[in-house]
Design a protein around this motif. Structure first.
Motif, mmCIF file in Angstrom:
data_model
loop_
_atom_site.group_PDB
_atom_site.id
_atom_site.type_symbol
_atom_site.label_atom_id
_atom_site.label_comp_id
_atom_site.label_asym_id
_atom_site.label_seq_id
_atom_site.Cartn_x
_atom_site.Cartn_y
_atom_site.Cartn_z
ATOM 1 N N LEU A 168 0.827 -1.209 0.000
ATOM 2 C CA LEU A 168 0.000 0.000 0.000
ATOM 3 C C LEU A 168 0.859 1.255 0.000
ATOM 4 N N VAL A 169 2.003 1.200 0.692
ATOM 5 C CA VAL A 169 2.904 2.356 0.695
ATOM 6 C C VAL A 169 3.354 2.660 -0.724
ATOM 7 N N GLY A 170 3.680 1.601 -1.482
ATOM 8 C CA GLY A 170 4.098 1.792 -2.857
ATOM 9 C C GLY A 170 2.978 2.263 -3.762
ATOM 10 N N ALA A 171 1.734 1.954 -3.407
ATOM 11 C CA ALA A 171 0.585 2.358 -4.225
ATOM 12 C C ALA A 171 0.078 3.741 -3.866
ATOM 13 N N GLY A 172 0.719 4.381 -2.899
ATOM 14 C CA GLY A 172 0.207 5.652 -2.389
ATOM 15 C C GLY A 172 0.196 6.786 -3.386
ATOM 16 N N GLY A 173 1.017 6.702 -4.446
ATOM 17 C CA GLY A 173 1.051 7.796 -5.411
ATOM 18 C C GLY A 173 -0.036 7.726 -6.461
ATOM 19 N N ALA A 174 -0.823 6.651 -6.454
ATOM 20 C CA ALA A 174 -1.865 6.502 -7.470
ATOM 21 C C ALA A 174 -3.001 7.492 -7.221
ATOM 22 N N HIS A 175 -3.776 7.724 -8.280
ATOM 23 C CA HIS A 175 -4.826 8.742 -8.196
ATOM 24 C C HIS A 175 -6.173 8.104 -7.873
ATOM 25 N N PHE A 176 -6.316 7.651 -6.652
ATOM 26 C CA PHE A 176 -7.628 7.221 -6.187
ATOM 27 C C PHE A 176 -7.715 7.517 -4.699
#
Length: 394
Positions: free
Chosen positions: A83-91
């Motif tokens: 989730l930390v790595g996915a934090g930059g996504a736009h949702f």
């Protein structure tokens, strides 16, 4: 005779308490960092932490009681790191919660539909491990970058971690986390309202899930894969190594249902415990294997008690010097990173696909709204199929 009976009970009970303490202190910071990275506020992250604690406690107690086996459950630590790595996504947070729900439903389906479990097992281990290692890399660099910016806070945490690692490796990360929390309490100027909140019981905040293709591919699918590959499958293997054949279908249905229910309050995923499972299933829980299931129940009960202080933990973490808790979280994941990288690159014939998977997962790449973990899997599988397949067959 009474003293012998008391000893036979106290040993598995104590083993369960230790299992919960090690599991909680080793990775709560990773969970908080992951939830906040995908949009959770402080109160929502506290709710998610509490939801995870309660659902894994209930599942662990129920499975251990019904099977008379020491089946311990935990939150998905590699999933939280993802989730930390996915934090930059736009949702947003609601979409992240929708992805948590989908991931939990997929875990349930592996118990209900055996072919789905076999499909997940068909994903090459090297690629799954490389994806996880890539996701973990950025978070594991934080302690060392923080050492250059806040050495007065991170230095003592790392020193304690190294000292305890030399003499009692199992307690190295919990000791580092405890020191980090202690430093946070002493060094931060917690205002009266925040200090008063430490005495309040935590509460669940219900979230209406929303569903988007970007969140499903960027969170749900990678979360499902790493939870299965790095938690559930190894968790089964650990139990089997101690002579316990836990029921696959019942375990997946229970932890999947728990994940679905917990997602409505912000929990990302629960699963079978892997590393800490040995504490409840091994000799630490007593020589009588028929009574080790008590450790599973004790672990679940201990998690309930830990849930009561989760609000205090989140308040202290929020008031800590910037970068301290993420640095402690990075230390907690070093062991998993090392193991994942070692397994991913152990076979020269599969090293190219593993390397490409690792680099893309670590890059933070986003294309068409789809995150790095998704593209890492796609690229790794493509290279393995198109380039390495001939080598593997020969």
């Amino acid at each position: 005779m009474p003293s012998v009976s008391s000893s036979r009970l106290s040993q598995p009970i104590l083993a369960g308490v230790i299992t919960a303490l090690v599991g909680y202190l080793s990775s709560f910071a990773v969970v908080l960092a992951g939830l906040q990275a995908v949009g959770a506020s402080q109160s929502q992250a506290a709710s998610g932490l509490l939801a995870l604690i309660l659902t894994q406690a209930v599942c662990g107690i129920a499975l251990s009681w019904m099977t008379r086996m020491p089946i311990t459950t935990a939150w998905s630590t590699p999933g939280a790191a993802l989730l930390v790595g996915a934090g930059g996504a736009h949702f947003g947070w609601n979409e992240a919660v929708g992805a948590f729900l989908v991931s939990g439903a997929l875990i349930m389906l592996t118990g209900l539909i055996p072919p789905l479990g076999r499909l997940i097992s068909a994903i090459p281990e090297k690629i799954a491990q490389a994806m996880l290692a890539g996701v973990l890399l950025q978070l594991c660099l934080v302690p060392f970058t923080a050492l250059g910016t806040i050495p007065q806070f991170v230095g003592p945490v790392m020193a304690i971690w190294l000292v305890v690692l030399a003499f009692a490796p199992r307690w190295a990360v919990p000791a580092a986390m405890a020191v980090a929390l202690g430093i946070a309490v002493v060094s931060s100027s917690i205002q009266y309202d925040a200090a008063a909140s430490l005495t309040r019981l935590p509460r669940l905040e219900w979230v209406v899930p929303q569903f988007s293709w970007e969140a499903i591919t960027g969170i749900a699918l990678p979360l499902f894969i790493v939870t299965m590959a790095y938690q559930n499958v190894p968790g089964m293997a650990v139990l089997k190594s101690f002579g316990f054949r836990a029921p696959w279908s019942a375990s997946m249905i229970a932890t999947g249902a728990g994940s679905v229910l917990g997602s409505f309050a912000g929990g990302h995923a629960i699963n079978l415990a892997a590393i800490s499972a040995a504490l409840a299933a091994g000799e630490e829980a007593g020589p009588d294997r028929s009574r080790r299931w008590i450790a599973g129940v004790s672990s679940g009960a201990s998690y309930v008690l830990l849930g009561l202080i989760s609000g205090a933990i989140v308040s202290v973490a929020a008031a800590s010097p910037e970068g301290l808790i993420p640095a402690a979280a990075g230390l907690a994941l070093l062991g998993i990173l090392g193991a994942s990288a070692s397994r991913a690159f152990s076979d020269p014939s599969q090293r190219l696909s593993a390397l490409l998977t690792f680099l893309i997962a670590a890059s933070g790449l986003t294309i068409a709204g789809l995150g790095a973990a998704f593209w890492a899997l796609v690229a790794g599988l493509a290279v393995r199929t198109l380039i390495e397949r001939k080598t593997l067959k020969s």
